[in-house]
Design an enzyme around this catalytic site. Structure first.
Site, mmCIF file in Angstrom:
data_model
loop_
_atom_site.group_PDB
_atom_site.id
_atom_site.type_symbol
_atom_site.label_atom_id
_atom_site.label_comp_id
_atom_site.label_asym_id
_atom_site.label_seq_id
_atom_site.Cartn_x
_atom_site.Cartn_y
_atom_site.Cartn_z
ATOM 1 N N ASP A 221 75.632 56.988 72.354
ATOM 2 C CA ASP A 221 74.327 56.380 72.660
ATOM 3 C C ASP A 221 73.591 56.428 71.314
ATOM 4 O O ASP A 221 74.257 56.516 70.268
ATOM 5 C CB ASP A 221 73.614 57.177 73.776
ATOM 6 C CG ASP A 221 72.436 56.417 74.389
ATOM 7 O OD1 ASP A 221 72.656 55.542 75.228
ATOM 8 O OD2 ASP A 221 71.270 56.689 74.008
ATOM 9 N N LYS B 139 74.384 61.806 81.636
ATOM 10 C CA LYS B 139 73.910 61.578 80.265
ATOM 11 C C LYS B 139 73.788 62.924 79.586
ATOM 12 O O LYS B 139 73.610 63.940 80.254
ATOM 13 C CB LYS B 139 72.536 60.899 80.290
ATOM 14 C CG LYS B 139 72.232 60.107 79.045
ATOM 15 C CD LYS B 139 72.899 58.769 79.103
ATOM 16 C CE LYS B 139 72.681 57.966 77.845
ATOM 17 N NZ LYS B 139 73.039 56.554 78.096
HETATM 18 N N1 GLU Z 1 75.225 55.026 76.284
HETATM 19 C C1 GLU Z 1 75.723 53.817 76.871
HETATM 20 C C2 GLU Z 1 74.866 53.453 78.070
HETATM 21 O O1 GLU Z 1 73.678 53.651 78.029
HETATM 22 C C3 GLU Z 1 77.210 53.841 77.130
HETATM 23 C C4 GLU Z 1 77.716 54.943 78.021
HETATM 24 C C5 GLU Z 1 79.230 55.036 78.116
HETATM 25 O O2 GLU Z 1 79.942 54.208 77.551
HETATM 26 O O3 GLU Z 1 79.673 55.962 78.796
HETATM 27 O O4 GLU Z 1 75.311 52.897 79.041
#
Ligand code: GLU
Length: 447
Positions: free
Chosen positions: A168, A128
């Site tokens: 996100d 992340k």
């Molecule tokens: N931010 C999204 C999550 O919490 C998507 C992450 C992504 O597609 O890599 O899973």
């Protein structure tokens, strides 16, 4: 040493080494708690420092993001990328731009992402990133300059086989476009597999925009079917009004439910006769306005800046806003007002107290790492399309998403039973997600 002592030793050490990161502690504590039954049955999962390694990110990057605002003033933000675990595949996970972002928040999100990504059944590790940059009130040119500065550092740490960021909170299609443009310029290659959530004409996938919200509703439907129920004719509360909330609302209503409320950080809107999704999208996506505007423009909707969205009488609740938005008191309100099913569209929106209340009061609860996995799963489908230089139809991609969500539900349901916690999908998700990553880590040695 018994398993309880063993786990509390891991946890106490983690608290000491990661002081001042309450969200990270919360996320780890929930997983470690679920793992007690696993360690009691299969003690080899504690071999080779596996648990300590799992709780320590492989790499944590913190960097300066300087940029010049429209007035000519230099602004300095902080950028983060926590590459938590790559045992199953390249690091994968979104970027969050929000003033609340700090290292602890990114670590909690990265940690959750490991298990979520494992549950999808696809070859993706967990990561992340993001920044404490606040996009609210910023012009498009400021957002572009910020994204370009952010990528000017991040680009050296990511890649199709290394780390694949996405969106996100605060990072949608527009931001991914600016980030991708700068990446492409810096590396002098059109490496489409480096980011997901791209535009449809330059490597994006159909259904990616809808996927997290749709996926959360597909999983809710599976969970309800397992208890002889369905969304048809039900009243649903959806918190938030971003991408996840909008498409959860759209899919729930398509399946015959009425979404009776949504929210943003300024308050909540009561919509007793359902949500006009096209109107909400126009207000949020195109005009980028607050939810109160929806109530100004739609006559049977009312805006409330006080009280709680969770006080509405409903059958199902889908928290789709942000972490810790639903506490124990809210959970009791939901139970008092008839809610029987809760599924998390956001990451960790329910506090530990709320989850305890759901359990005590017989509410079926699907945690985010299972319920919101449709977004990242569809990102992995976007990566597959990029790798094969192909683009799939909406229906085909949507059917893949449905199958993935159905498999996730089966896996967490089966795992919960296997460990003697039938109907406890928190335990099911944590253990099912863990086992796959742990097996891969054990096979790959101490690294
Ligand atoms: N931010 C999204 C999550 O919490 C998507 C992450 C992504 O597609 O890599 O899973």
């Amino acid at each position: 040493m018994n398993v309880d002592e063993q786990v509390s030793n891991y946890y106490n050490l983690l608290l000491k080494r990661n002081a001042g990161e309450p969200e990270f502690h919360q996320a780890v504590s929930e997983v470690l708690d679920s793992l007690k039954v696993v360690l009691a049955k299969d003690p080899h999962y504690a071999d080779y420092g596996l648990i300590q390694r799992l709780c320590e990110p492989e790499r944590q990057l913190i960097f300066r993001v300087p940029w010049v605002d429209d007035k000519g003033t230099v602004q300095v933000n902080r950028g983060f990328r926590v590459q938590f675990n790559s045992a199953l595949g390249p690091y994968k996970g979104g970027l969050r731009f929000h003033p609340s972002v700090n290292l602890g928040i990114i670590k909690f999100l990265g940690f959750e992402q490991i298990f979520k990504n494992s549950l999808t059944g696809l070859p993706i590790g967990g990561a992340k990133g993001g920044s404490d940059f606040d996009p609210k009130g910023r012009s498009e040119a400021e957002i572009m300059r910020f994204c370009q500065s952010f990528m000017t550092e991040l680009f050296r740490h990511i890649g199709e086989y290394r780390d694949v960021p996405a969106g996100d909170i605060g990072v949608g299609g527009r931001e991914i476009g600016f980030l991708f443009g700068q990446y492409r310029r810096l590396v002098n290659q059109h490496e489409s597999g480096v980011l997901t959530g791209k535009g449809l004409t330059w490597g994006g996938s159909l259904v990616r925009t809808e996927a997290t919200g749709y996926g959360a509703v597909y999983l809710t439907n599976e969970m309800m079917a397992a208890h002889n129920d369905s969304l048809d004719g039900k009243r649903v509360i959806v918190s938030g009004s971003g991408n996840v909330a909008i498409y959860a609302t759209a899919k729930a209503q398509e399946l015959g439910a009425t979404v009776i409320g949504f929210s943003d950080s300024s308050g909540w809107v009561h919509t007793p006769n359902g949500v006009d999704v096209a109107k909400l999208r126009e207000i949020k996506d195109q005009r980028r306005e607050r939810v109160s505007v929806y109530a100004d423009e739609i006559k049977d909707a009312t805006f409330h800046s006080t009280g709680s969205l969770w006080s509405l009488t409903a059958d199902v609740a889908l928290p789709c806003a942000t972490q810790n938005e639903l506490n124990g008191e809210h959970a009791n309100m939901l139970a008092d007002n008839g809610v029987r099913f809760v599924a998390e569209g956001a990451n960790m929106p329910s506090t530990a107290d709320a989850i305890e209340v759901f359990r005590e009061r017989g509410i079926y609860f699907a945690p985010g790492k299972a319920a919101n996995a449709g977004g990242v799963a569809t990102s992995a489908l976007e990566m597959q399309q990029n790798a094969s230089r192909d683009s799939w139809s909406f229906d085909y991609t949507d059917s893949r998403l449905q199958t993935i969500m159905s498999n996730i539900f089966k896996s967490i349901d089966r795992t919960a039973r296997e460990y003697g916690h039938e109907g406890n999908y928190v335990v099911g998700a944590n253990i099912a997600g863990f086992r796959k990553v742990a097996d891969a880590m054990l096979a790959q040695g101490v690294i």
